[in-house]
Design a protein around this motif. Structure first.
Motif, PDB file in Angstrom:
ATOM      1  N   ALA A  91     -18.808  28.002  30.372  1.00 35.68           N
ATOM      2  CA  ALA A  91     -18.587  26.956  29.372  1.00 35.68           C
ATOM      3  C   ALA A  91     -17.106  26.875  28.998  1.00 35.68           C
ATOM      4  N   GLY A  92     -16.444  28.024  28.920  1.00 37.06           N
ATOM      5  CA  GLY A  92     -15.011  28.037  28.619  1.00 37.06           C
ATOM      6  C   GLY A  92     -14.202  27.380  29.722  1.00 37.06           C
ATOM      7  N   ILE A  93     -14.578  27.645  30.975  1.00 39.25           N
ATOM      8  CA  ILE A  93     -13.877  27.033  32.105  1.00 39.25           C
ATOM      9  C   ILE A  93     -14.054  25.511  32.080  1.00 39.25           C
ATOM     10  N   VAL A  94     -15.277  25.074  31.794  1.00 40.10           N
ATOM     11  CA  VAL A  94     -15.543  23.636  31.723  1.00 40.10           C
ATOM     12  C   VAL A  94     -14.726  23.008  30.593  1.00 40.10           C
ATOM     13  N   ALA A  95     -14.678  23.680  29.458  1.00 41.11           N
ATOM     14  CA  ALA A  95     -13.907  23.150  28.327  1.00 41.11           C
ATOM     15  C   ALA A  95     -12.423  23.072  28.661  1.00 41.11           C
ATOM     16  N   LEU A  96     -11.886  24.111  29.299  1.00 39.19           N
ATOM     17  CA  LEU A  96     -10.476  24.088  29.688  1.00 39.19           C
ATOM     18  C   LEU A  96     -10.188  22.972  30.688  1.00 39.19           C
ATOM     19  N   PHE A  97     -11.101  22.766  31.619  1.00 37.12           N
ATOM     20  CA  PHE A  97     -10.935  21.680  32.595  1.00 37.12           C
ATOM     21  C   PHE A  97     -10.911  20.331  31.890  1.00 37.12           C
ATOM     22  N   GLY A  98     -11.812  20.150  30.937  1.00 36.80           N
ATOM     23  CA  GLY A  98     -11.848  18.892  30.187  1.00 36.80           C
ATOM     24  C   GLY A  98     -10.581  18.679  29.374  1.00 36.80           C
ATOM     25  N   ILE A  99     -10.084  19.739  28.762  1.00 40.18           N
ATOM     26  CA  ILE A  99      -8.845  19.644  27.982  1.00 40.18           C
ATOM     27  C   ILE A  99      -7.669  19.313  28.894  1.00 40.18           C
ATOM     28  N   GLU A 100      -7.648  19.948  30.080  1.00 37.44           N
ATOM     29  CA  GLU A 100      -6.565  19.667  31.030  1.00 37.44           C
ATOM     30  C   GLU A 100      -6.595  18.208  31.488  1.00 37.44           C
ATOM     31  N   CYS A 101      -7.778  17.688  31.790  1.00 36.43           N
ATOM     32  CA  CYS A 101      -7.898  16.277  32.182  1.00 36.43           C
ATOM     33  C   CYS A 101      -7.406  15.357  31.064  1.00 36.43           C
ATOM     34  N   PHE A 102      -7.809  15.674  29.838  1.00 39.90           N
ATOM     35  CA  PHE A 102      -7.368  14.868  28.707  1.00 39.90           C
ATOM     36  C   PHE A 102      -5.858  14.937  28.529  1.00 39.90           C
ATOM     37  N   ALA A 103      -5.282  16.131  28.692  1.00 42.14           N
ATOM     38  CA  ALA A 103      -3.828  16.282  28.538  1.00 42.14           C
ATOM     39  C   ALA A 103      -3.086  15.491  29.611  1.00 42.14           C
ATOM     40  N   TRP A 104      -3.573  15.534  30.865  1.00 46.49           N
ATOM     41  CA  TRP A 104      -2.925  14.746  31.920  1.00 46.49           C
ATOM     42  C   TRP A 104      -3.041  13.256  31.632  1.00 46.49           C
ATOM     43  N   PHE A 105      -4.184  12.834  31.082  1.00 42.49           N
ATOM     44  CA  PHE A 105      -4.347  11.426  30.705  1.00 42.49           C
ATOM     45  C   PHE A 105      -3.326  11.041  29.641  1.00 42.49           C
ATOM     46  N   CYS A 106      -3.178  11.887  28.611  1.00 44.62           N
ATOM     47  CA  CYS A 106      -2.217  11.609  27.537  1.00 44.62           C
ATOM     48  C   CYS A 106      -0.791  11.586  28.076  1.00 44.62           C
ATOM     49  N   ALA A 107      -0.461  12.536  28.943  1.00 41.21           N
ATOM     50  CA  ALA A 107       0.888  12.563  29.526  1.00 41.21           C
ATOM     51  C   ALA A 107       1.137  11.306  30.341  1.00 41.21           C
ATOM     52  N   GLY A 108       0.137  10.859  31.081  1.00 39.74           N
ATOM     53  CA  GLY A 108       0.289   9.627  31.853  1.00 39.74           C
ATOM     54  C   GLY A 108       0.501   8.420  30.958  1.00 39.74           C
ATOM     55  N   GLU A 109      -0.209   8.382  29.839  1.00 36.00           N
ATOM     56  CA  GLU A 109      -0.027   7.263  28.905  1.00 36.00           C
ATOM     57  C   GLU A 109       1.371   7.292  28.288  1.00 36.00           C
ATOM     58  N   ILE A 110       1.866   8.473  27.970  1.00 38.27           N
ATOM     59  CA  ILE A 110       3.201   8.586  27.383  1.00 38.27           C
ATOM     60  C   ILE A 110       4.257   8.144  28.382  1.00 38.27           C
ATOM     61  N   VAL A 111       4.121   8.591  29.625  1.00 37.79           N
ATOM     62  CA  VAL A 111       5.074   8.206  30.665  1.00 37.79           C
ATOM     63  C   VAL A 111       5.005   6.709  30.914  1.00 37.79           C
ATOM     64  N   ASP A 112       3.784   6.171  30.915  1.00 37.15           N
ATOM     65  CA  ASP A 112       3.594   4.742  31.164  1.00 37.15           C
ATOM     66  C   ASP A 112       4.260   3.907  30.075  1.00 37.15           C
ATOM     67  N   GLU A 113       4.204   4.374  28.832  1.00 34.88           N
ATOM     68  CA  GLU A 113       4.836   3.646  27.730  1.00 34.88           C
ATOM     69  C   GLU A 113       6.352   3.630  27.865  1.00 34.88           C
TER      70      GLU A 113
END
Length: 116
Positions: A91-113
């Protein structure tokens, strides 16, 4: 606000003087340490050849990465199917994976802006 600006200016002067004093020695040390990666003679043709090699090597690696992606997705599907017997480590690994995906999404949005 003015004191912060003065601190920033002072720090900038410190850093630029440090770079001016030690930059040349660092550059020489870096080049000596990594001389096996330097292509000789340094020409436009050599750089173009290396750029093409990198591009087509990465292009050739797509099928392997595509296959690895689907294997990873299948393992996630299997994990979701047996979620009732899920251990806390999984469950911890799944949560970390989800957080990493979300962080990459946020970083992509910041770069895109920031892009014009």
């Amino acid at each position: 606000m003015a004191s912060k600006l003065n601190q920033l200016r002072g720090r900038t002067v410190e850093v630029s003087s440090f770079v001016a004093k030690n930059g040349g020695a660092y550059y020489k040390q870096l080049m000596e340490k990594n001389k096996q990666y330097i292509q000789d003679p340094p020409s436009v043709e050599t750089c173009q050849l290396l750029a093409n090699q990198l591009f087509y090597t990465r292009l050739a690696s797509i099928p392997g990465r595509y296959e690895a992606f689907w294997k990873e997705l299948d393992s996630v599907k299997q994990l979701l199917k047996r979620r009732n017997e899920l251990k806390i480590e999984d469950a911890g690994i799944v949560a970390l994976f989800g957080i990493e995906c979300f962080a990459w999404f946020c970083a992509g949005e910041i770069v895109d802006e920031d892009l014009p």
